[in-house]
Design a protein around this motif. Sequence first.
Motif, PDB file in Angstrom:
ATOM      1  N   GLY A   1      73.520  11.364  23.480  1.00 36.65           N
ATOM      2  CA  GLY A   1      72.868  10.229  23.898  1.00 36.65           C
ATOM      3  C   GLY A   1      73.832   8.978  23.503  1.00 36.65           C
ATOM      4  N   LEU A   2      72.839   7.765  23.877  1.00 38.44           N
ATOM      5  CA  LEU A   2      73.620   6.722  23.745  1.00 38.44           C
ATOM      6  C   LEU A   2      73.733   6.136  22.193  1.00 38.44           C
ATOM      7  CD1 LEU A   2      72.066   4.477  26.529  1.00 38.44           C
ATOM      8  CD2 LEU A   2      74.192   5.055  26.525  1.00 38.44           C
ATOM      9  N   MET A   3      73.030   6.921  21.465  1.00 34.84           N
ATOM     10  CA  MET A   3      73.272   6.154  20.061  1.00 34.84           C
ATOM     11  C   MET A   3      74.451   6.083  19.304  1.00 34.84           C
ATOM     12  SD  MET A   3      71.694   5.132  17.376  1.00 34.84           S
ATOM     13  CE  MET A   3      70.020   5.161  17.714  1.00 34.84           C
ATOM     14  N   PRO A   4      75.462   7.011  19.553  1.00 32.50           N
ATOM     15  CA  PRO A   4      76.984   6.830  18.965  1.00 32.50           C
ATOM     16  C   PRO A   4      77.803   5.619  19.706  1.00 32.50           C
ATOM     17  CG  PRO A   4      76.743   9.055  19.546  1.00 32.50           C
ATOM     18  CD  PRO A   4      75.281   8.395  19.945  1.00 32.50           C
ATOM     19  N   TYR A   5      77.306   5.364  21.005  1.00 30.38           N
ATOM     20  CA  TYR A   5      78.122   4.366  21.581  1.00 30.38           C
ATOM     21  C   TYR A   5      77.316   2.918  21.429  1.00 30.38           C
ATOM     22  CZ  TYR A   5      79.658   8.342  24.365  1.00 30.38           C
ATOM     23  OH  TYR A   5      80.311   9.497  24.975  1.00 30.38           O
ATOM     24  N   LEU A   6      75.970   2.970  21.014  1.00 29.50           N
ATOM     25  CA  LEU A   6      75.510   1.752  20.496  1.00 29.50           C
ATOM     26  C   LEU A   6      76.001   1.340  19.049  1.00 29.50           C
ATOM     27  CD1 LEU A   6      73.401  -0.459  20.758  1.00 29.50           C
ATOM     28  CD2 LEU A   6      71.734   1.262  19.561  1.00 29.50           C
TER      29      LEU A   6
ATOM     30  N   ASN B   1      79.030  -6.974  26.773  1.00 35.54           N
ATOM     31  CA  ASN B   1      79.080  -6.751  27.898  1.00 35.54           C
ATOM     32  C   ASN B   1      80.408  -6.218  28.810  1.00 35.54           C
ATOM     33  OD1 ASN B   1      76.218  -7.203  28.104  1.00 35.54           O
ATOM     34  ND2 ASN B   1      76.815  -9.509  28.225  1.00 35.54           N
ATOM     35  N   ASP B   2      81.415  -6.160  27.952  1.00 35.34           N
ATOM     36  CA  ASP B   2      82.734  -5.782  28.356  1.00 35.34           C
ATOM     37  C   ASP B   2      82.865  -4.372  28.726  1.00 35.34           C
ATOM     38  OD1 ASP B   2      85.917  -6.351  28.865  1.00 35.34           O
ATOM     39  OD2 ASP B   2      85.747  -4.689  27.429  1.00 35.34           O
ATOM     40  N   LEU B   3      83.415  -4.124  29.789  1.00 36.95           N
ATOM     41  CA  LEU B   3      83.750  -2.735  30.314  1.00 36.95           C
ATOM     42  C   LEU B   3      85.242  -2.607  30.502  1.00 36.95           C
ATOM     43  CD1 LEU B   3      82.683   0.409  31.182  1.00 36.95           C
ATOM     44  CD2 LEU B   3      82.609  -0.732  33.669  1.00 36.95           C
ATOM     45  N   LEU B   4      85.934  -3.589  31.078  1.00 33.57           N
ATOM     46  CA  LEU B   4      87.459  -3.234  31.572  1.00 33.57           C
ATOM     47  C   LEU B   4      88.383  -3.206  30.146  1.00 33.57           C
ATOM     48  CD1 LEU B   4      89.525  -3.213  33.635  1.00 33.57           C
ATOM     49  CD2 LEU B   4      89.742  -5.656  33.513  1.00 33.57           C
ATOM     50  N   VAL B   5      88.109  -3.881  29.352  1.00 34.45           N
ATOM     51  CA  VAL B   5      89.009  -3.777  27.998  1.00 34.45           C
ATOM     52  C   VAL B   5      88.668  -2.588  27.498  1.00 34.45           C
ATOM     53  CG1 VAL B   5      89.509  -4.974  25.896  1.00 34.45           C
ATOM     54  CG2 VAL B   5      89.174  -6.467  27.925  1.00 34.45           C
ATOM     55  N   ALA B   6      87.298  -2.195  27.136  1.00 35.21           N
ATOM     56  CA  ALA B   6      86.738  -1.096  26.692  1.00 35.21           C
ATOM     57  C   ALA B   6      87.595   0.343  27.305  1.00 35.21           C
ATOM     58  CB  ALA B   6      85.683  -0.963  26.476  1.00 35.21           C
ATOM     59  N   LEU B   7      87.332   0.450  28.574  1.00 40.35           N
ATOM     60  CA  LEU B   7      87.823   1.338  29.242  1.00 40.35           C
ATOM     61  C   LEU B   7      89.503   1.433  29.238  1.00 40.35           C
ATOM     62  CD1 LEU B   7      86.238   1.713  32.638  1.00 40.35           C
ATOM     63  CD2 LEU B   7      86.294   3.251  30.869  1.00 40.35           C
TER      64      LEU B   7
ATOM     65  N   THR C   1      85.652   8.214  24.993  1.00 38.30           N
ATOM     66  CA  THR C   1      85.593   9.150  23.903  1.00 38.30           C
ATOM     67  C   THR C   1      84.336   8.674  23.053  1.00 38.30           C
ATOM     68  OG1 THR C   1      87.000   8.358  22.387  1.00 38.30           O
ATOM     69  CG2 THR C   1      87.629  10.169  23.604  1.00 38.30           C
ATOM     70  N   PRO C   2      83.455   9.472  22.643  1.00 38.18           N
ATOM     71  CA  PRO C   2      82.444   8.974  21.720  1.00 38.18           C
ATOM     72  C   PRO C   2      82.879   8.340  20.552  1.00 38.18           C
ATOM     73  CG  PRO C   2      81.943  11.390  22.350  1.00 38.18           C
ATOM     74  CD  PRO C   2      83.512  10.888  22.947  1.00 38.18           C
TER      75      PRO C   2
ATOM     76  N   VAL D   1      80.576   1.817  28.498  1.00 38.80           N
ATOM     77  CA  VAL D   1      81.209   2.953  29.157  1.00 38.80           C
ATOM     78  C   VAL D   1      80.208   4.226  29.328  1.00 38.80           C
ATOM     79  CG1 VAL D   1      83.006   4.485  28.738  1.00 38.80           C
ATOM     80  CG2 VAL D   1      83.562   2.445  27.852  1.00 38.80           C
ATOM     81  N   ARG D   2      79.449   4.300  28.368  1.00 41.89           N
ATOM     82  CA  ARG D   2      78.419   5.382  28.555  1.00 41.89           C
ATOM     83  C   ARG D   2      77.506   5.119  29.769  1.00 41.89           C
ATOM     84  NH1 ARG D   2      78.063  10.623  28.509  1.00 41.89           N
ATOM     85  NH2 ARG D   2      76.043  11.424  27.349  1.00 41.89           N
ATOM     86  N   LEU D   3      77.015   3.630  29.730  1.00 43.79           N
ATOM     87  CA  LEU D   3      76.131   3.415  30.978  1.00 43.79           C
ATOM     88  C   LEU D   3      76.904   3.599  32.170  1.00 43.79           C
ATOM     89  CD1 LEU D   3      74.537   0.131  29.433  1.00 43.79           C
ATOM     90  CD2 LEU D   3      73.660   2.435  29.701  1.00 43.79           C
ATOM     91  N   ALA D   4      78.209   3.298  32.368  1.00 44.22           N
ATOM     92  CA  ALA D   4      79.005   3.400  33.614  1.00 44.22           C
ATOM     93  C   ALA D   4      78.747   5.119  33.915  1.00 44.22           C
ATOM     94  CB  ALA D   4      80.180   3.118  33.587  1.00 44.22           C
ATOM     95  N   GLN D   5      78.927   6.210  32.889  1.00 44.63           N
ATOM     96  CA  GLN D   5      78.781   7.351  33.042  1.00 44.63           C
ATOM     97  C   GLN D   5      77.550   7.604  33.571  1.00 44.63           C
ATOM     98  OE1 GLN D   5      80.276   8.960  29.402  1.00 44.63           O
ATOM     99  NE2 GLN D   5      82.542   8.445  29.701  1.00 44.63           N
ATOM    100  N   LEU D   6      76.466   7.118  32.719  1.00 46.69           N
ATOM    101  CA  LEU D   6      74.834   7.702  33.333  1.00 46.69           C
ATOM    102  C   LEU D   6      74.733   7.068  34.408  1.00 46.69           C
ATOM    103  CD1 LEU D   6      73.284   6.310  30.046  1.00 46.69           C
ATOM    104  CD2 LEU D   6      73.872   9.002  30.541  1.00 46.69           C
ATOM    105  N   SER D   7      75.394   6.120  34.926  1.00 49.96           N
ATOM    106  CA  SER D   7      75.244   5.589  36.320  1.00 49.96           C
ATOM    107  C   SER D   7      75.344   6.705  37.226  1.00 49.96           C
ATOM    108  CB  SER D   7      75.726   4.345  36.434  1.00 49.96           C
ATOM    109  OG  SER D   7      75.686   3.751  37.832  1.00 49.96           O
TER     110      SER D   7
END
Length: 299
Positions: free
Chosen positions: A75-80, A230-236, A242-243, A250-256
Amino acid sequence: MGAVRKSFSSPVASVFVIAVTVLWTIPTLGLLATSLRPKQDVTDSGWWEVFAHPDLILSNYHTVLFEGGFGVSGGLMPYLVNSLAISIPATIFPLVIAAMAAYALAWVRFRGSDTVFFVIFALQVVPLQMALIPLLQLFSGGAHLGGVTILPSLDLHGTYAPVWLAHTMFALPLATFLLHNFISQLPRDLMEAAVVDGASHFKIFRSIVLPLCTPALASFAIFEFLWVWNDLLVALTFAGGTPEVAPMTVRLAQLSGSFGGRWELLTAGAFLSLIVPLMVFFGLQRYFVRGLLAGSVKG
């Protein structure tokens, strides 16, 4: 100025602000309503049907946080938790460094201080996207000039450090510029009185400047936290997917990509990503209206 102030405080202006606020809130309300509805209801009708048939559940949030589901494990908890571990230091680091730099440039005069300030100001024009690959090469392979190693490989793969460093680097020019403009407007009499009393620069910075700069610090903290969260680019680029280190975006993009037909799960994950920024904003918004020098000087 009086006419402008009167126009903004008129009943028409108040009605306009209320209307814009309601329109701005409707998508968020729809997001929340969809995240609380069963899958079949989301498929069969629009979110506004929740007012006529309030069949609300919390299982969507449990699924997204702890299970994943629909062919995706975890789930999202580790990413949160990762998002908090990235956003909080990446907000504090530039804020602390920029506050000290702004004070030094504003009140500690030295040869070339104006030049340093203008160079820092000019660094704001460097786009983040152009520096991602050079920074990634620097973090992974170090810096070399011919056969001479200038900076060895930092071996930061799989840690939060590259994301912290990237966000700190690109937040410092703007933070220093904004805080410098704020700190430089503090009363000179107040600073001179502190110097006469024997206060050192560190004492002045800690006991006088920081309390007076609380509104500016809080304003930039909100801005930077929302940017990093809200950043995705730097995080990717620096954290991967990886979790262990990837943030929530990143996880939300995967869920999408995986939950393209599961709107009740997508909206639950999206609303979870809104909760923490809303808490930060409403927790610090009172500093926006606090007076700059309220209570700092008498008379």
